[in-house]
Design a protein around this motif. Structure first.
Motif, PDB file in Angstrom:
ATOM      1  N   UNK A 170      35.518  -1.093  64.573  1.00 46.97           N
ATOM      2  CA  UNK A 170      36.586  -1.654  63.756  1.00 46.97           C
ATOM      3  C   UNK A 170      36.583  -1.014  62.363  1.00 46.97           C
ATOM      4  N   UNK A 171      35.403  -0.671  61.844  1.00 47.06           N
ATOM      5  CA  UNK A 171      35.354   0.096  60.602  1.00 47.06           C
ATOM      6  C   UNK A 171      35.916   1.498  60.820  1.00 47.06           C
ATOM      7  N   UNK A 172      35.662   2.066  61.996  1.00 48.40           N
ATOM      8  CA  UNK A 172      36.252   3.371  62.312  1.00 48.40           C
ATOM      9  C   UNK A 172      37.774   3.289  62.297  1.00 48.40           C
ATOM     10  N   UNK A 176      39.942   5.708  60.057  1.00 47.21           N
ATOM     11  CA  UNK A 176      40.941   6.568  60.682  1.00 47.21           C
ATOM     12  C   UNK A 176      42.317   6.330  60.061  1.00 47.21           C
ATOM     13  N   UNK A 177      42.658   5.070  59.842  1.00 44.85           N
ATOM     14  CA  UNK A 177      43.950   4.768  59.236  1.00 44.85           C
ATOM     15  C   UNK A 177      44.109   5.403  57.868  1.00 44.85           C
ATOM     16  N   UNK A 178      43.064   5.310  57.050  1.00 47.47           N
ATOM     17  CA  UNK A 178      43.121   5.934  55.723  1.00 47.47           C
ATOM     18  C   UNK A 178      43.255   7.460  55.834  1.00 47.47           C
ATOM     19  N   UNK A 179      42.468   8.051  56.730  1.00 45.82           N
ATOM     20  CA  UNK A 179      42.483   9.506  56.876  1.00 45.82           C
ATOM     21  C   UNK A 179      43.836   9.997  57.391  1.00 45.82           C
ATOM     22  N   UNK A 180      44.396   9.273  58.360  1.00 42.79           N
ATOM     23  CA  UNK A 180      45.692   9.684  58.905  1.00 42.79           C
ATOM     24  C   UNK A 180      46.790   9.503  57.869  1.00 42.79           C
ATOM     25  N   UNK A 181      46.743   8.425  57.125  1.00 44.30           N
ATOM     26  CA  UNK A 181      47.756   8.195  56.089  1.00 44.30           C
ATOM     27  C   UNK A 181      47.743   9.315  55.051  1.00 44.30           C
ATOM     28  N   UNK A 182      46.553   9.745  54.658  1.00 44.67           N
ATOM     29  CA  UNK A 182      46.474  10.846  53.695  1.00 44.67           C
ATOM     30  C   UNK A 182      47.109  12.111  54.260  1.00 44.67           C
ATOM     31  N   UNK A 260      41.093  -4.860  49.766  1.00 44.24           N
ATOM     32  CA  UNK A 260      40.188  -3.714  49.757  1.00 44.24           C
ATOM     33  C   UNK A 260      39.199  -3.837  50.912  1.00 44.24           C
ATOM     34  N   UNK A 261      38.793  -2.709  51.441  1.00 43.88           N
ATOM     35  CA  UNK A 261      37.722  -2.697  52.430  1.00 43.88           C
ATOM     36  C   UNK A 261      36.499  -2.042  51.795  1.00 43.88           C
ATOM     37  N   UNK A 262      35.385  -2.102  52.484  1.00 49.45           N
ATOM     38  CA  UNK A 262      34.112  -1.656  51.915  1.00 49.45           C
ATOM     39  C   UNK A 262      34.164  -0.197  51.474  1.00 49.45           C
ATOM     40  N   UNK A 263      33.420   0.151  50.411  1.00 47.48           N
ATOM     41  CA  UNK A 263      33.415   1.540  49.936  1.00 47.48           C
ATOM     42  C   UNK A 263      33.035   2.558  51.005  1.00 47.48           C
ATOM     43  N   UNK A 264      32.169   2.145  51.953  1.00 46.14           N
ATOM     44  CA  UNK A 264      31.791   3.120  52.983  1.00 46.14           C
ATOM     45  C   UNK A 264      32.934   3.415  53.949  1.00 46.14           C
ATOM     46  N   UNK A 265      34.022   2.603  53.902  1.00 45.70           N
ATOM     47  CA  UNK A 265      35.184   2.892  54.745  1.00 45.70           C
ATOM     48  C   UNK A 265      36.259   3.687  54.010  1.00 45.70           C
ATOM     49  N   UNK A 266      36.195   3.712  52.694  1.00 44.98           N
ATOM     50  CA  UNK A 266      37.229   4.394  51.912  1.00 44.98           C
ATOM     51  C   UNK A 266      36.765   5.733  51.365  1.00 44.98           C
ATOM     52  N   UNK A 267      35.469   5.998  51.410  1.00 43.10           N
ATOM     53  CA  UNK A 267      34.931   7.264  50.920  1.00 43.10           C
ATOM     54  C   UNK A 267      35.586   8.424  51.673  1.00 43.10           C
ATOM     55  N   UNK A 268      36.257   9.306  50.950  1.00 45.41           N
ATOM     56  CA  UNK A 268      37.038  10.372  51.586  1.00 45.41           C
ATOM     57  C   UNK A 268      36.163  11.302  52.409  1.00 45.41           C
TER      58      UNK A 268
END
Length: 288
Positions: A170-172, A176-182, A260-268
């Protein structure tokens, strides 16, 4: 299009979208269950316009074929990735991939990536159903062991390890959502994550839960204060239909609010590393 549409939150999402007048593609892995779901939705929404797509999302070959079929006209305006399982960590598919990893993360990764090119310059909304960002802050993805094959960090209780592994996927989903959006910045495709809430009657661990996890699931399902699938469908359907989020991408929502979600999920760097390893596992080039 809704994956995991034959029960629980997915069925509730599909029914509400049909009631809103949308043609809804139900994706499930059993023709029988798809037929039963269509009948239930049609009974509640007599004019529902429903299409059925059978695909076992634990098998990447079937995900590829599903993407090909969905990549033809008419193309989807909304894709809700909802399908998920809680499975034994050691259970692998015929393709040699842990079933929980294939179903929960690699399938949406492959499916949504495969739909980007056919959709092209059209407007579309991708909604990725995740889980509680607060609880998931304690289970960061092990980027060296996506399939949790080593058991590292899964905790001392064997019966609860499938739930921890599920939490990692679920963290993945969020990453993935953040990476795809970028990668889709500047297009008309938006990507957002959502936590549907703590919901009973989802069927997630059916046939798998044992020991501590079985007790946890039983207590959750019997709690009079735990809402059902219709409550879980609310924010995903809202994200799919409301003009309030027009143009918003790369966010995560709980109860219709950005969180916001955890920093380990948003780290580029972490998100990009997950992206590249996922591309390798599904046989795609890293570049979108």
């Amino acid at each position: 299009m809704v994956t995991g549409a034959t029960n629980g939150i997915g069925e509730a999402i599909a029914r509400r979208l049909a009631a809103a007048g949308m043609t809804v593609v139900l994706v499930g892995r059993s023709d029988e269950r798809l037929d039963r779901t269509r009948a239930r939705i049609a009974a509640a929404v007599p004019d529902a316009d429903l299409l059925l797509e059978r695909a076992d999302l634990s098998l990447l070959a079937e995900v590829r074929e599903l993407a090909k079929r969905l990549g033809r006209e008419p193309l989807p305006d909304v894709v809700i990735s909802n399908a998920a399982v809680i499975a034994e960590v050691r259970e692998v598919t015929s393709e040699g991939i842990p079933r929980f990893l294939a179903t929960n993360h690699l399938a949406p990764y492959l499916l949504l990536r495969s739909l980007v090119r056919p959709i092209g310059r059209r407007a579309a909304r991708f909604v990725v159903v995740g889980a509680d960002p607060g609880g998931l802050a304690r289970v960061p993805v092990d980027l060296d062991d996506l399939g949790s094959r080593t058991g590292r960090g899964l905790g001392p209780l064997p019966s609860f390890r499938p739930f921890v592994a599920y939490g990692r996927t679920k963290n993945m989903n969020a990453m993935f959502g953040y990476a795809l959006a970028r990668r889709l910045a500047g297009t008309r495709i938006t990507v957002n994550g959502v936590h549907p809430g703590i919901i009973k009657d989802t069927g997630l661990g059916k046939g798998t839960a044992r020991g501590t996890l079985r007790v946890f699931s039983t207590l959750l399902g019997s709690s009079p204060g735990t809402p059902g699938p219709d409550a879980g469908a609310d924010t995903p359907v809202w994200l799919a239909t409301t003009p309030d989020v027009e143009g918003i991408s790369g966010s995560f929502f709980v109860k219709r609010r950005q969180v916001s979600t955890a920093p380990h999920t948003t780290d580029v760097a972490r998100c990009d590393r997950l992206w590249d390893e996922s591309a390798r596992l599904v046989g795609l080039a890293p570049a979108l």
